[in-house]
Design a protein around this motif. Structure first.
Motif, PDB file in Angstrom:
ATOM      1  N   ALA A 106       0.617   5.411  10.010  1.00 37.40           N
ATOM      2  CA  ALA A 106       1.663   5.670   9.022  1.00 37.40           C
ATOM      3  C   ALA A 106       1.919   4.437   8.174  1.00 37.40           C
ATOM      4  O   ALA A 106       2.054   3.332   8.704  1.00 37.40           O
ATOM      5  N   VAL A 107       1.957   4.633   6.872  1.00 34.32           N
ATOM      6  CA  VAL A 107       2.335   3.576   5.930  1.00 34.32           C
ATOM      7  C   VAL A 107       3.306   4.174   4.920  1.00 34.32           C
ATOM      8  O   VAL A 107       3.317   5.381   4.695  1.00 34.32           O
ATOM      9  N   HIS A 108       4.103   3.326   4.322  1.00 36.96           N
ATOM     10  CA  HIS A 108       5.050   3.789   3.313  1.00 36.96           C
ATOM     11  C   HIS A 108       4.265   4.302   2.109  1.00 36.96           C
ATOM     12  O   HIS A 108       3.284   3.685   1.699  1.00 36.96           O
ATOM     13  N   PRO A 109       4.681   5.421   1.510  1.00 34.78           N
ATOM     14  CA  PRO A 109       3.916   5.975   0.382  1.00 34.78           C
ATOM     15  C   PRO A 109       3.750   5.011  -0.791  1.00 34.78           C
ATOM     16  O   PRO A 109       2.725   5.029  -1.483  1.00 34.78           O
ATOM     17  N   ARG A 110       4.725   4.155  -0.996  1.00 37.04           N
ATOM     18  CA  ARG A 110       4.626   3.193  -2.097  1.00 37.04           C
ATOM     19  C   ARG A 110       3.506   2.184  -1.838  1.00 37.04           C
ATOM     20  O   ARG A 110       2.840   1.727  -2.765  1.00 37.04           O
ATOM     21  N   HIS A 111       3.265   1.852  -0.564  1.00 38.03           N
ATOM     22  CA  HIS A 111       2.238   0.862  -0.241  1.00 38.03           C
ATOM     23  C   HIS A 111       0.834   1.384  -0.475  1.00 38.03           C
ATOM     24  O   HIS A 111      -0.101   0.599  -0.623  1.00 38.03           O
ATOM     25  N   LEU A 112       0.667   2.701  -0.480  1.00 36.24           N
ATOM     26  CA  LEU A 112      -0.672   3.263  -0.675  1.00 36.24           C
ATOM     27  C   LEU A 112      -1.298   2.794  -1.977  1.00 36.24           C
ATOM     28  O   LEU A 112      -2.514   2.622  -2.072  1.00 36.24           O
ATOM     29  N   ASP A 113      -0.483   2.603  -3.009  1.00 35.62           N
ATOM     30  CA  ASP A 113      -1.007   2.158  -4.299  1.00 35.62           C
ATOM     31  C   ASP A 113      -0.701   0.694  -4.596  1.00 35.62           C
ATOM     32  O   ASP A 113      -1.412   0.049  -5.364  1.00 35.62           O
ATOM     33  N   GLN A 114       0.371   0.149  -4.007  1.00 41.44           N
ATOM     34  CA  GLN A 114       0.749  -1.222  -4.324  1.00 41.44           C
ATOM     35  C   GLN A 114       0.031  -2.258  -3.471  1.00 41.44           C
ATOM     36  O   GLN A 114      -0.172  -3.378  -3.913  1.00 41.44           O
ATOM     37  N   LYS A 115      -0.337  -1.910  -2.239  1.00 40.04           N
ATOM     38  CA  LYS A 115      -1.024  -2.885  -1.385  1.00 40.04           C
ATOM     39  C   LYS A 115      -2.486  -2.916  -1.774  1.00 40.04           C
ATOM     40  O   LYS A 115      -3.175  -1.901  -1.773  1.00 40.04           O
ATOM     41  N   ILE A 116      -2.976  -4.100  -2.093  1.00 42.15           N
ATOM     42  CA  ILE A 116      -4.347  -4.288  -2.553  1.00 42.15           C
ATOM     43  C   ILE A 116      -5.058  -5.242  -1.605  1.00 42.15           C
ATOM     44  O   ILE A 116      -4.520  -6.281  -1.232  1.00 42.15           O
ATOM     45  N   TYR A 117      -6.274  -4.869  -1.216  1.00 42.90           N
ATOM     46  CA  TYR A 117      -7.127  -5.752  -0.420  1.00 42.90           C
ATOM     47  C   TYR A 117      -8.120  -6.413  -1.368  1.00 42.90           C
ATOM     48  O   TYR A 117      -8.737  -5.738  -2.194  1.00 42.90           O
ATOM     49  N   TYR A 118      -8.276  -7.734  -1.244  1.00 39.86           N
ATOM     50  CA  TYR A 118      -9.156  -8.492  -2.123  1.00 39.86           C
ATOM     51  C   TYR A 118     -10.332  -9.050  -1.340  1.00 39.86           C
ATOM     52  O   TYR A 118     -10.199  -9.415  -0.173  1.00 39.86           O
ATOM     53  N   ARG A 119     -11.465  -9.117  -2.012  1.00 45.25           N
ATOM     54  CA  ARG A 119     -12.609  -9.854  -1.479  1.00 45.25           C
ATOM     55  C   ARG A 119     -13.390 -10.389  -2.669  1.00 45.25           C
ATOM     56  O   ARG A 119     -13.308  -9.862  -3.777  1.00 45.25           O
ATOM     57  N   HIS A 120     -14.145 -11.457  -2.446  1.00 42.09           N
ATOM     58  CA  HIS A 120     -14.871 -12.106  -3.528  1.00 42.09           C
ATOM     59  C   HIS A 120     -16.319 -12.292  -3.119  1.00 42.09           C
ATOM     60  O   HIS A 120     -16.612 -12.680  -1.993  1.00 42.09           O
ATOM     61  N   SER A 121     -17.216 -12.006  -4.053  1.00 48.31           N
ATOM     62  CA  SER A 121     -18.642 -12.098  -3.760  1.00 48.31           C
ATOM     63  C   SER A 121     -19.148 -13.534  -3.778  1.00 48.31           C
ATOM     64  O   SER A 121     -20.220 -13.814  -3.276  1.00 48.31           O
ATOM     65  N   GLY A 122     -18.381 -14.440  -4.374  1.00 48.52           N
ATOM     66  CA  GLY A 122     -18.819 -15.819  -4.492  1.00 48.52           C
ATOM     67  C   GLY A 122     -19.409 -16.124  -5.860  1.00 48.52           C
ATOM     68  O   GLY A 122     -19.665 -17.273  -6.186  1.00 48.52           O
ATOM     69  N   TYR A 123     -19.624 -15.093  -6.664  1.00 49.57           N
ATOM     70  CA  TYR A 123     -20.145 -15.266  -8.006  1.00 49.57           C
ATOM     71  C   TYR A 123     -19.002 -15.179  -9.015  1.00 49.57           C
ATOM     72  O   TYR A 123     -17.975 -14.563  -8.734  1.00 49.57           O
TER      73      TYR A 123
END
Length: 142
Positions: free
Chosen positions: A63-80
């Motif tokens: 369960a997560v808050h419905p607002r977090h479904l769109d506001q929480k962002i996971y980031y990753r970087h390829s190094g380029y």
């Protein structure tokens, strides 16, 4: 009085199984991190891995808050240059729900060799089945 020092031979690791259905993501991750660190044991030592193994099933039903479904962002970087990738929580839950719990728990563990070793004791599965029946895991009361 003497100070008790935990020896590696004294550490006994148990297996726990957690059903994530309907559980709040943050509270679930916090409890799992405590078990992985071993803070629930009387011989807890912050400099040793005295925690238990944790199996999480039904990660897709957390369960997560419905607002977090769109506001929480996971980031990753390829190094380029220009290689920053952004994935919202909604898409992460659809494609890789086990990573959501792993990342939440990793945020609550120490960021060193010991923390990485603790994270290897976490087994997360999207569905209700897991291949660890031989370890006879006990249900974790949350």
């Amino acid at each position: 009085m003497k100070t008790y020092v935990t020896k590696p031979a004294d550490i006994r690791a148990e297996w726990w199984v957690v059903d994530a259905t309907g559980q709040n993501l943050g509270r679930l991750a916090s409890r799992i991190a405590q078990i992985l660190r071993g803070k629930h044991k009387p011989y807890f030592d912050p400099s040793q891995d005295c925690g238990d193994y944790v199996i999480v099933i039904n990660a897709e039903k957390v369960a997560v808050h419905p607002r977090h479904l769109d506001q929480k962002i996971y980031y990753r970087h390829s190094g380029y240059p220009g290689g920053l990738k952004e994935i919202p929580l909604r898409r992460m839950l659809q494609t890789h729900p086990e990573r959501v719990i792993q990342k939440a728990v990793w945020g609550m563990l120490p960021k060193n060799r010991l923390g990485r070793r603790m994270l290897k004791k976490l087994k997360v599965y999207a569905g209700p089945e897991h291949p660890h029946q031989a370890q006879q895991p006990k249900p974790l009361p949350l």
